[in-house]
Design a protein around this motif. Structure first.
Motif: not given
Length: 684
Positions: A601-616
């Motif tokens: 879970k941590e890896a999936a959420m970390g990847a999502m958070l990083a991608a969303l931060t870059d996108d936003a």
């Protein structure tokens, strides 16, 4: 000196204001009639007059921000270009959900196989061959693409978009780019409305940019989004749906700036709509379910605004059912007869004089039709023939050759290809002396002609023009009061779950507003101040305040509140994504380019958070922001199974916000930030 130029383009007027960001001073303001056929003319006149009033040079403007009600008005009036919906993996039943078929209004639907499942797996192969065949004769100005579970895997929407662009060259809106939420039909509806608005908003942005260039204004152009935040002009061209409620959102920001009020109902009356929202603790509420406009619930994040088709230019409908008759106003906007006569006086007066000389009033007497000059696609033979005859403004009856063309005219109006002119509250106000901007003589003739019509008893609707004019203004007061009451009930927690429209009409409430005193005494009033905005608010809203027993605040610059609100907001971009789990050790991050799987879970959420931060962050910078502030929210859903917490799904949102970049380095700087009055009221 930090000079900001705010522009608001409404259905009737375009406003411009010059704001000194260092002193919080409105240095100059101006109004000009909105010129729908060529928006740059109305924008140019307003901007030039505001610059002249402020006595400043165009090159000194550091930022330009634009708000508009054009998109809102188009949805309320059912207007917009003809589009096609590419519906991937859905069935006919899905077209009936969420008002999608109604929103399409007969526009074509291309249903093809494809789509994905809840976890992002392919549900069926995408039928690109079928799509290619369907694109041979499209006859539309743009396309909306919605695929099943596209927010979990956008691959089919992206592939369809690439083919449509290659074959047709037309604009394409993908539903997954407008919302990260589930509910395919609702996303499809939002995409359809976005595609329908692209041409209109592109014309608006181009008009503003071209005049700025002509005058030597080099400042970046921003546009107000429906939540009060700002985005760049380039971004709004791709996502015009985000400008629905742009004008109303700017008005709330402007109302707070003008009055300093923390808690109030803000009511903004324009030519086409009345927009009501609650200002709470100095900030507008954001609608968690998405903007609702013209009966459609979209997936666009916007202020919690109640928009009603009621304004100074609303059509005055004569009620012919029953014996007594009466009037109702809206939702369609007409060109007031008094305004049409300003540029086409001889034609208007001749038609009105002829009609007044007759004993009986014809069905279309006192009404006119005006061509808008826009490109027409997908018309039937009857519609095309009718439009071809409307080469210039003319009496409505002169355009018809048979009654069969009445329905065709309604469709031309809905497409925005023509506009009708007739009696409106603005005309009534000219008769009563409250407004004097246009041709009052034409207004009196048109209202007098309408007064000659007969009710169910065979009696004249009114004895003279002033009596009928007062009845129309009284009806505007009544409908405005009802709008405010519905909004008040909708925002009061004590009435959560109740139907505000029903409560607003309840006999006990009506008796309370009238301060009934009898065997039972009843009192009621609006318990917070009402801020009235709009150029006509000072004329209409005094009576509304009396009707509701409310404290009515009419700010000095109420007529340009939208334009002020346009330049005191900030940029904000939000990116949202979902992490799901199909079982222990199986976690999927549903990223913008497709699903990616992880064992923790941590890896999936970390990847999502990083991608969303870059996108936003990238989107915020593209929108014109500097010095970004990043905020994150996580909504994690878990279930307890045998005493253990079992992960189901997590929704992560990242918001990047910041002040707009400005053109010069001469603005006031305090602690490294551009000086703008107090708190910035754009949504974050």
């Amino acid at each position: 000196m930090g000079l900001f130029l705010g522009v608001d383009t409404g259905g009737t007027y375009t406003d411009a204001v010059i704001l000194n960001s260092e002193t919080d001073q409105v240095m100059g303001k101006a109004k000009s009639l909105t010129t729908r056929k060529d928006l740059s003319q109305g924008i140019g006149r307003a901007v030039d007059a505001a610059l002249a009033a402020a006595q400043v040079a165009p090159q000194d403007v550091a930022m330009v921000s634009l708000s508009t009600t054009l998109a809102t008005n188009a949805l309320v009036e059912g207007q917009g270009g003809r589009v096609a919906l590419v519906f991937i993996g859905f069935d006919d039943g899905d077209l009936e959900r969420g008002g999608l078929r109604e929103a399409l209004g007969g526009d074509p639907v291309i249903r093809i196989a494809g789509g994905h499942g809840h976890a992002g797996q392919e549900f069926a192969p995408l039928d690109l061959a079928g799509l290619q065949l369907a694109l041979v004769d499209h006859g539309v100005m743009g396309f909306a693409v919605a695929s099943r579970f596209a927010t979990r895997n956008p691959a089919h929407e992206l592939a369809a978009r690439e083919m449509i662009r290659r074959i047709t060259g037309r604009p394409v809106t993908c539903s997954h780019e407008l919302s990260a939420n589930l509910n395919g039909p609702k996303r499809a509806l939002t995409a359809v409305l976005n595609a329908r608005l692209i041409g209109m908003i592109d014309r608006l942005v181009t008009a503003c940019e071209s005049h700025n260039t002509k005058r030597g204004i080099t400042a970046p152009l921003m546009v107000v989004r429906g939540d009060g935040a700002l985005i760049s002009a380039a971004m709004v061209r791709e996502r015009p749906i985000e400008t629905i409620l742009s004008g109303p959102a700017a008005s709330i920001v402007g109302a707070r700036w003008l009055t300093g009020a923390d808690d109030a109902l803000v009511s903004d009356i324009g030519g086409t709509t009345t927009d009501v929202a609650l200002l709470k603790d100095g900030l507008p509420e954001i609608d968690p379910l998405g903007a609702r406009v013209g009966g459609y619930r979209t997936m666009v994040e916007a202020v919690a605004m109640r928009t009603t088709g009621l304004g100074g230019d609303s059509e005055a409908h004569l009620i012919t059912e029953g014996l007594d008759g009466g009037f109702t106003l809206g939702p369609r906007r007409l060109i007031p007869v008094s305004l049409l006569a300003v540029d086409h006086g001889p034609m208007v007066h001749d038609a009105l004089d002829r009609a007044l000389s007759q004993d009986a009033v014809g069905e279309h007497d006192g009404r006119f039709v005006v061509p808008m000059g826009f490109e027409a696609n997908g018309l039937t033979a009857r519609e095309a023939g009718l439009l071809a005859r409307i080469t210039q403004p003319m009496p409505l009856a002169a355009a018809f050759t048979s009654r069969l063309e009445v329905a065709a005219m309604d469709r031309l109006v809905a497409r925005g290809l023509v506009m009708l002119a007739g009696v409106t509250p603005s005309d009534a106000s000219h008769v009563l002396g409250g407004l004097t901007d246009w041709d009052g003589v034409a207004a009196e003739k048109a209202v007098r002609l309408l007064a000659k019509r007969r009710n169910g008893r065979g009696e004249r609707v009114a004895p003279d023009a002033p009596t009928l004019a007062q009845a129309i203004v009284d009806q505007l007061t009544e409908q405005t009061a009802t709008c405010l009451l519905e909004a008040a009930f909708g925002e009061d927690p004590a009435f959560a779950g109740e139907d505000g429209a029903v409560l607003a009409q309840h006999p006990l409430l009506r008796a309370g507003l009238a301060q009934h005193r009898g065997i039972i005494e009843v009192s009621a009033r609006i318990g917070v101040p009402v801020i009235g905005l709009g150029a006509s608010a000072p004329y209409y809203y005094g009576a509304v305040g009396v009707r509701l027993g409310a404290k009515m605040i009419l700010p000095e610059h109420a007529g340009v509140a939208n334009a002020i609100g346009a330049v005191v907001g900030q940029i904000s971009q939000r990116a949202t994504g979902v992490v799901s789990s199909a079982g222990e050790g199986q976690f999927t991050a549903h990223l913008a380019y497709g699903p990616e799987r992880f064992t923790t879970k941590e890896a999936a959420m970390g990847a999502m958070l990083a991608a969303l931060t870059d996108d936003a962050a990238a989107r915020a910078r593209l929108a014109g922001a500097d010095e970004l502030l990043i905020t994150t929210t996580k909504d994690v859903r878990e279930a307890e199974v045998e005493g253990r917490a079992m992960f189901i799904e997590a929704t992560i949102s990242v918001t990047a916000s910041g002040r707009p970049r400005v053109a010069h380095a001469t603005e006031a700087v305090v602690d490294g930030e551009v000086g703008v009055r107090g708190t910035v009221y754009g949504a974050v």
